[in-house]
Enzyme design. Structure first.
Site, mmCIF file in Angstrom:
data_model
loop_
_atom_site.group_PDB
_atom_site.id
_atom_site.type_symbol
_atom_site.label_atom_id
_atom_site.label_comp_id
_atom_site.label_asym_id
_atom_site.label_seq_id
_atom_site.Cartn_x
_atom_site.Cartn_y
_atom_site.Cartn_z
ATOM 1 C CB CYS A 35 5.072 53.825 66.198
ATOM 2 S SG CYS A 35 6.545 52.869 65.866
ATOM 3 C CB CYS A 108 12.074 55.550 62.342
ATOM 4 S SG CYS A 108 10.459 56.333 62.339
#
Ligand code: FES
Length: 161
Positions: A35, A108
């Site tokens: 990302c 994440c």
């Protein structure tokens, strides 16, 4: 299920240990190829019962809220751990207080794990941080004055016999 959502939201809203740390012993930085988010973690050690353990850790995240939430709980969990113990913690363990992350947010947690592992890598922890933020010393070549006599800047001092 709403319970773990609450914990995630609470950690996003009120993250612990956010910010740079002055005098950190080690710093780790990673970027996520998934990302483009980045996370940096600072770690400070202390001596406890003859062992080096993590005294505290802080982080900064450029990007996603989930990474902030995981880093918030992870920096709490690693307090008091040795480097070996902290290195044994994977992203699932580090994000455990938040409950399972949604599949698209797994990376994440892995970003947090990678930043921690980077900070704890052998060349950085636990001693490598002396002056890590200090100004770069000039390289030797920069320190040598331009000795072109035609410029007249270098004073040649004859050696007295
Ligand atoms: Fe990439 Fe969270 S969306 S770190």
């Amino acid at each position: 299920m709403s319970d773990s959502n609450d914990k995630l939201e609470e950690a996003m809203r009120n993250p612990q240990n956010l910010g740079e740390m002055d005098g950190a012993d080690a710093v780790g930085t990673v970027g996520s190829p998934d990302c483009g988010d980045m996370l940096r973690m600072w770690v400070k050690f202390k001596e406890e019962n003859g062992k080096q353990v993590i005294d505290k850790a802080t982080f900064q995240s450029f990007g996603c809220q989930t990474a902030i939430a995981v880093a918030s709980v992870a920096t709490e969990m690693i307090k008091g751990k040795t480097v070996t113990e902290a290195l044994a913690m994977d992203s699932t363990t580090l994000s455990e207080p938040l409950g399972p992350l949604p599949p698209m947010k797994i990376h994440c947690g892995q970003l947090v794990e990678s930043a921690l592992k980077d900070a704890l890598s052998e060349d950085k922890a636990p001693a490598a941080a002396t002056e890590s933020q200090g100004p770069m010393a000039p390289s030797l070549i920069d320190a040598i004055p331009q000795s072109n006599p035609s410029k007249g800047k270098v004073k040649i001092v004859p050696i007295e016999g």
